[in-house]
Design a protein around this motif. Structure first.
Motif, PDB file in Angstrom:
ATOM      1  N   PHE A   1     -27.795   8.217  78.482  1.00 16.98           N
ATOM      2  CA  PHE A   1     -28.951   7.551  79.083  1.00 16.98           C
ATOM      3  C   PHE A   1     -30.098   7.612  78.085  1.00 16.98           C
ATOM      4  CE2 PHE A   1     -32.352   7.914  82.647  1.00 16.98           C
ATOM      5  CZ  PHE A   1     -32.678   6.585  82.497  1.00 16.98           C
ATOM      6  N   VAL A   2     -30.601   6.452  77.683  1.00 10.32           N
ATOM      7  CA  VAL A   2     -31.729   6.384  76.753  1.00 10.32           C
ATOM      8  C   VAL A   2     -32.942   5.849  77.491  1.00 10.32           C
ATOM      9  CG1 VAL A   2     -32.655   5.286  74.690  1.00 10.32           C
ATOM     10  CG2 VAL A   2     -30.291   6.075  74.713  1.00 10.32           C
ATOM     11  N   SER A   3     -33.981   6.665  77.570  1.00 13.34           N
ATOM     12  CA  SER A   3     -35.230   6.274  78.221  1.00 13.34           C
ATOM     13  C   SER A   3     -36.353   7.020  77.536  1.00 13.34           C
ATOM     14  CB  SER A   3     -35.196   6.611  79.717  1.00 13.34           C
ATOM     15  OG  SER A   3     -36.424   6.316  80.328  1.00 13.34           O
ATOM     16  N   PHE A   4     -37.168   6.324  76.781  1.00 12.20           N
ATOM     17  CA  PHE A   4     -38.144   6.989  75.925  1.00 12.20           C
ATOM     18  C   PHE A   4     -39.368   7.500  76.673  1.00 12.20           C
ATOM     19  CE2 PHE A   4     -35.474   4.866  73.025  1.00 12.20           C
ATOM     20  CZ  PHE A   4     -35.449   5.683  71.915  1.00 12.20           C
TER      21      PHE A   4
ATOM     22  N   ILE B   1     -27.103   5.903  89.226  1.00 13.21           N
ATOM     23  CA  ILE B   1     -25.752   5.897  88.664  1.00 13.21           C
ATOM     24  C   ILE B   1     -25.412   7.278  88.109  1.00 13.21           C
ATOM     25  CG2 ILE B   1     -24.308   4.970  86.818  1.00 13.21           C
ATOM     26  CD1 ILE B   1     -25.744   2.289  87.184  1.00 13.21           C
ATOM     27  N   ILE B   2     -26.355   7.882  87.403  1.00 12.25           N
ATOM     28  CA  ILE B   2     -26.131   9.222  86.859  1.00 12.25           C
ATOM     29  C   ILE B   2     -25.958  10.234  87.986  1.00 12.25           C
ATOM     30  CG2 ILE B   2     -27.163  11.077  85.492  1.00 12.25           C
ATOM     31  CD1 ILE B   2     -28.607   8.915  83.887  1.00 12.25           C
ATOM     32  N   LEU B   3     -26.765  10.102  89.031  1.00 16.85           N
ATOM     33  CA  LEU B   3     -26.742  11.066  90.134  1.00 16.85           C
ATOM     34  C   LEU B   3     -25.599  10.832  91.114  1.00 16.85           C
ATOM     35  CD1 LEU B   3     -30.581  11.201  90.838  1.00 16.85           C
ATOM     36  CD2 LEU B   3     -29.170  12.983  89.805  1.00 16.85           C
ATOM     37  N   SER B   4     -24.749   9.860  90.842  1.00 16.89           N
ATOM     38  CA  SER B   4     -23.637   9.571  91.749  1.00 16.89           C
ATOM     39  C   SER B   4     -22.615  10.692  91.782  1.00 16.89           C
ATOM     40  CB  SER B   4     -22.940   8.276  91.314  1.00 16.89           C
ATOM     41  OG  SER B   4     -22.310   8.459  90.060  1.00 16.89           O
ATOM     42  N   GLY B   5     -22.571  11.537  90.727  1.00 16.00           N
ATOM     43  CA  GLY B   5     -21.566  12.578  90.655  1.00 16.00           C
ATOM     44  C   GLY B   5     -20.319  12.147  89.929  1.00 16.00           C
ATOM     45  N   LEU B   6     -20.315  10.944  89.367  1.00 11.74           N
ATOM     46  CA  LEU B   6     -19.140  10.445  88.650  1.00 11.74           C
ATOM     47  C   LEU B   6     -18.942  11.165  87.324  1.00 11.74           C
ATOM     48  CD1 LEU B   6     -16.876   8.279  88.506  1.00 11.74           C
ATOM     49  CD2 LEU B   6     -18.488   6.819  87.311  1.00 11.74           C
ATOM     50  N   PHE B   7     -20.019  11.669  86.748  1.00 11.91           N
ATOM     51  CA  PHE B   7     -19.949  12.220  85.400  1.00 11.91           C
ATOM     52  C   PHE B   7     -19.966  13.739  85.443  1.00 11.91           C
ATOM     53  CE2 PHE B   7     -22.478   8.316  85.519  1.00 11.91           C
ATOM     54  CZ  PHE B   7     -21.566   7.472  84.909  1.00 11.91           C
ATOM     55  N   ASP B   8     -19.025  14.337  84.762  1.00 11.54           N
ATOM     56  CA  ASP B   8     -18.948  15.789  84.687  1.00 11.54           C
ATOM     57  C   ASP B   8     -19.853  16.278  83.549  1.00 11.54           C
ATOM     58  OD1 ASP B   8     -18.238  18.367  85.084  1.00 11.54           O
ATOM     59  OD2 ASP B   8     -16.240  18.200  84.212  1.00 11.54           O
ATOM     60  N   ASP B   9     -21.136  15.994  83.703  1.00 11.21           N
ATOM     61  CA  ASP B   9     -22.121  16.320  82.678  1.00 11.21           C
ATOM     62  C   ASP B   9     -23.354  16.874  83.387  1.00 11.21           C
ATOM     63  OD1 ASP B   9     -24.001  16.446  80.657  1.00 11.21           O
ATOM     64  OD2 ASP B   9     -23.432  14.540  79.760  1.00 11.21           O
ATOM     65  N   VAL B  10     -23.352  18.161  83.595  1.00  7.93           N
ATOM     66  CA  VAL B  10     -24.407  18.790  84.380  1.00  7.93           C
ATOM     67  C   VAL B  10     -25.756  18.682  83.685  1.00  7.93           C
ATOM     68  CG1 VAL B  10     -25.219  20.965  85.357  1.00  7.93           C
ATOM     69  CG2 VAL B  10     -22.808  20.337  85.547  1.00  7.93           C
ATOM     70  N   ASP B  11     -25.778  18.793  82.356  1.00  6.21           N
ATOM     71  CA  ASP B  11     -27.045  18.686  81.633  1.00  6.21           C
ATOM     72  C   ASP B  11     -27.702  17.334  81.879  1.00  6.21           C
ATOM     73  OD1 ASP B  11     -26.812  21.194  80.572  1.00  6.21           O
ATOM     74  OD2 ASP B  11     -25.866  20.527  78.721  1.00  6.21           O
ATOM     75  N   LEU B  12     -26.899  16.262  81.873  1.00  7.17           N
ATOM     76  CA  LEU B  12     -27.431  14.932  82.123  1.00  7.17           C
ATOM     77  C   LEU B  12     -27.970  14.817  83.544  1.00  7.17           C
ATOM     78  CD1 LEU B  12     -27.807  12.039  81.027  1.00  7.17           C
ATOM     79  CD2 LEU B  12     -25.519  11.512  81.879  1.00  7.17           C
ATOM     80  N   LEU B  13     -27.274  15.412  84.495  1.00  8.02           N
ATOM     81  CA  LEU B  13     -27.726  15.374  85.883  1.00  8.02           C
ATOM     82  C   LEU B  13     -29.061  16.097  86.052  1.00  8.02           C
ATOM     83  CD1 LEU B  13     -24.321  16.091  87.633  1.00  8.02           C
ATOM     84  CD2 LEU B  13     -25.682  14.034  87.969  1.00  8.02           C
ATOM     85  N   VAL B  14     -29.155  17.282  85.492  1.00  6.38           N
ATOM     86  CA  VAL B  14     -30.393  18.059  85.626  1.00  6.38           C
ATOM     87  C   VAL B  14     -31.541  17.351  84.926  1.00  6.38           C
ATOM     88  CG1 VAL B  14     -31.529  20.237  85.065  1.00  6.38           C
ATOM     89  CG2 VAL B  14     -29.173  20.237  85.897  1.00  6.38           C
ATOM     90  N   ASP B  15     -31.280  16.805  83.725  1.00  6.65           N
ATOM     91  CA  ASP B  15     -32.316  16.053  83.009  1.00  6.65           C
ATOM     92  C   ASP B  15     -32.847  14.908  83.858  1.00  6.65           C
ATOM     93  OD1 ASP B  15     -32.365  17.552  80.753  1.00  6.65           O
ATOM     94  OD2 ASP B  15     -31.025  16.279  79.593  1.00  6.65           O
ATOM     95  N   THR B  16     -31.939  14.209  84.526  1.00  3.37           N
ATOM     96  CA  THR B  16     -32.339  13.067  85.341  1.00  3.37           C
ATOM     97  C   THR B  16     -33.188  13.502  86.522  1.00  3.37           C
ATOM     98  OG1 THR B  16     -30.299  11.935  84.725  1.00  3.37           O
ATOM     99  CG2 THR B  16     -31.487  11.068  86.627  1.00  3.37           C
ATOM    100  N   LEU B  17     -32.845  14.629  87.113  1.00  5.12           N
ATOM    101  CA  LEU B  17     -33.591  15.115  88.270  1.00  5.12           C
ATOM    102  C   LEU B  17     -35.026  15.515  87.921  1.00  5.12           C
ATOM    103  CD1 LEU B  17     -30.871  17.275  90.046  1.00  5.12           C
ATOM    104  CD2 LEU B  17     -31.937  15.216  90.958  1.00  5.12           C
ATOM    105  N   VAL B  18     -35.221  16.050  86.744  1.00  6.19           N
ATOM    106  CA  VAL B  18     -36.539  16.584  86.404  1.00  6.19           C
ATOM    107  C   VAL B  18     -37.306  15.717  85.419  1.00  6.19           C
ATOM    108  CG1 VAL B  18     -35.708  18.926  86.795  1.00  6.19           C
ATOM    109  CG2 VAL B  18     -35.677  18.008  84.499  1.00  6.19           C
ATOM    110  N   SER B  19     -36.706  14.617  84.944  1.00 11.37           N
ATOM    111  CA  SER B  19     -37.295  13.897  83.817  1.00 11.37           C
ATOM    112  C   SER B  19     -38.489  13.028  84.182  1.00 11.37           C
ATOM    113  CB  SER B  19     -36.224  13.022  83.150  1.00 11.37           C
ATOM    114  OG  SER B  19     -35.750  12.047  84.063  1.00 11.37           O
ATOM    115  N   ARG B  20     -38.658  12.668  85.431  1.00  9.13           N
ATOM    116  CA  ARG B  20     -39.801  11.816  85.796  1.00  9.13           C
ATOM    117  C   ARG B  20     -41.119  12.565  85.725  1.00  9.13           C
ATOM    118  NH1 ARG B  20     -39.725   6.800  88.304  1.00  9.13           N
ATOM    119  NH2 ARG B  20     -37.661   5.901  88.600  1.00  9.13           N
TER     120      ARG B  20
END
Length: 354
Positions: A175-178, A42-61
């Protein structure tokens, strides 16, 4: 906010449609069934104009970013991975988003050697319209891109956006994921935003679920430590003195308040919260989301959490949906339950949707 969502190919998920999304959407299933991947998609869909959130999601695993790890997330060379259609509540427009990716080799010559680097680019395409049918990606415009350029010292993130094509909407998302993010840094960022928006009192109300004597909180000292002030106590307590339950509640509450008219994603909402506080906490969270027009997406393994949601939504079960993911070696199956259907199954046969 979101009406439907299609994952073409992301991690272990392939060709899955999430239809008839509601205000509260709960994803359940066994471990490794893909629940967290749905939130990431959902975050990576491109719907959100929040680049920091996108990058965090890509590298967070992973703790590091590498070619091999990136390829595990996206099977390069395939068609678009994530497509989303959303009808925005504020203006009725339909937003279509589409994510493409590509890789390229880059050769850099040195005096004594030649090195080959591999770069990756994610292109986010979109179209906002009222009634136009989107048949393929040729009907979409590029809104922005994220490129990871490999170098001798690791990857550099390059952001870009065509001058003639800007996103004309702004949808808040948290996005909250501990198990993934730098909790202390991200928490302080959200606390600052809540304080800047003059919503301290709303956050204190949530904290009182875990300790009814909480009177106030402050972020103090050059190390920016969160201190909680209690009635009858001369000295404040640090947030960490309360343990993981209070920490997570504080984090979730601050994030929920920042999602007004937007989307809130929570991975494993029950983790770290004692069962005695879970019911009251989820009840309060649902109320915060309702008051702030927040569309909620969450994953859970807890039957208690599911029952709390069902019981608290009895007057509006048509605004709740449950999606059960079942994964095998070949693919992932999806079963949708409306709130009305699931509470009927729970009451009649004690059906365990997990």
């Amino acid at each position: 906010m979101l009406e439907s969502f299609h994952i073409g190919l992301y991690r272990g998920l392939q060709d899955i449609n999430f239809n008839d999304l509601k205000d509260i959407n709960v994803f359940v299933g066994q471990n490794n069934s893909g629940k967290t991947s749905v939130l990431e998609a959902i975050i990576l869909s491109g719907l959100f104009d929040d680049v920091d959130l996108l990058v965090d999601t890509l590298v967070s695993r992973y703790q590091i970013f590498s070619v091999d790890l990136f390829k595990r997330m996206f099977t390069l060379g395939k068609e678009a991975i994530i497509c989303l259609e959303s009808k925005l509540r504020n203006n009725g427009n339909k937003i279509h988003t589409h994510v493409q990716y590509e890789s390229a080799k880059r050769i850099k010559n040195y005096k004594d050697s030649t090195q080959v680097f591999e770069d990756f680019t994610l292109k986010f395409l979109y179209n906002a319209c009222n009634d136009k049918e989107i048949k393929d990606k040729d009907d979409l415009n590029e809104s922005f891109f994220i490129r990871f350029e490999e170098g001798e010292d690791g990857y550099q993130v390059i952001l870009g956006s065509p001058k003639e094509c800007k996103l004309d909407y702004k949808i808040p998302c948290q996005f909250v994921s501990f198990s993934r993010f730098d909790r202390s840094k991200r928490l302080l960022q959200t606390v600052d935003e809540v304080l800047d928006s003059n919503r301290r009192a709303e956050l204190i109300d949530v904290l009182r679920i875990f300790d009814r004597d909480v009177d106030n909180f402050e972020v103090i000292s050059k190390n920016r430590v969160i201190k909680i002030f209690k009635k009858g106590y001369n000295e404040p307590l640090s947030l960490n003195d309360y343990g993981n339950g209070m920490y997570k509640a504080f984090f979730i509450a601050t994030s929920a308040l920042l999602c007004k008219n937007g989307i809130f994603l929570i991975d494993e909402i029950e983790a770290g919260i004692h069962s005695e506080a879970l019911s009251q906490f989820i009840t309060r969270l649902l109320q915060v989301c309702k008051n702030n027009n927040v569309q909620l997406f969450l994953t859970t393994h807890s039957l208690e959490a599911i029952d709390v949601i069902l019981n608290n939504c009895q007057d509006s079960l048509n605004d709740t949906a449950f999606y059960h993911l079942m994964s095998n070696k070949k693919d992932t199956k999806l079963k949708r339950y409306s709130g009305e259907k699931l509470i009927q199954l729970r009451n009649e046969i004690g059906f365990d949707v997990r």
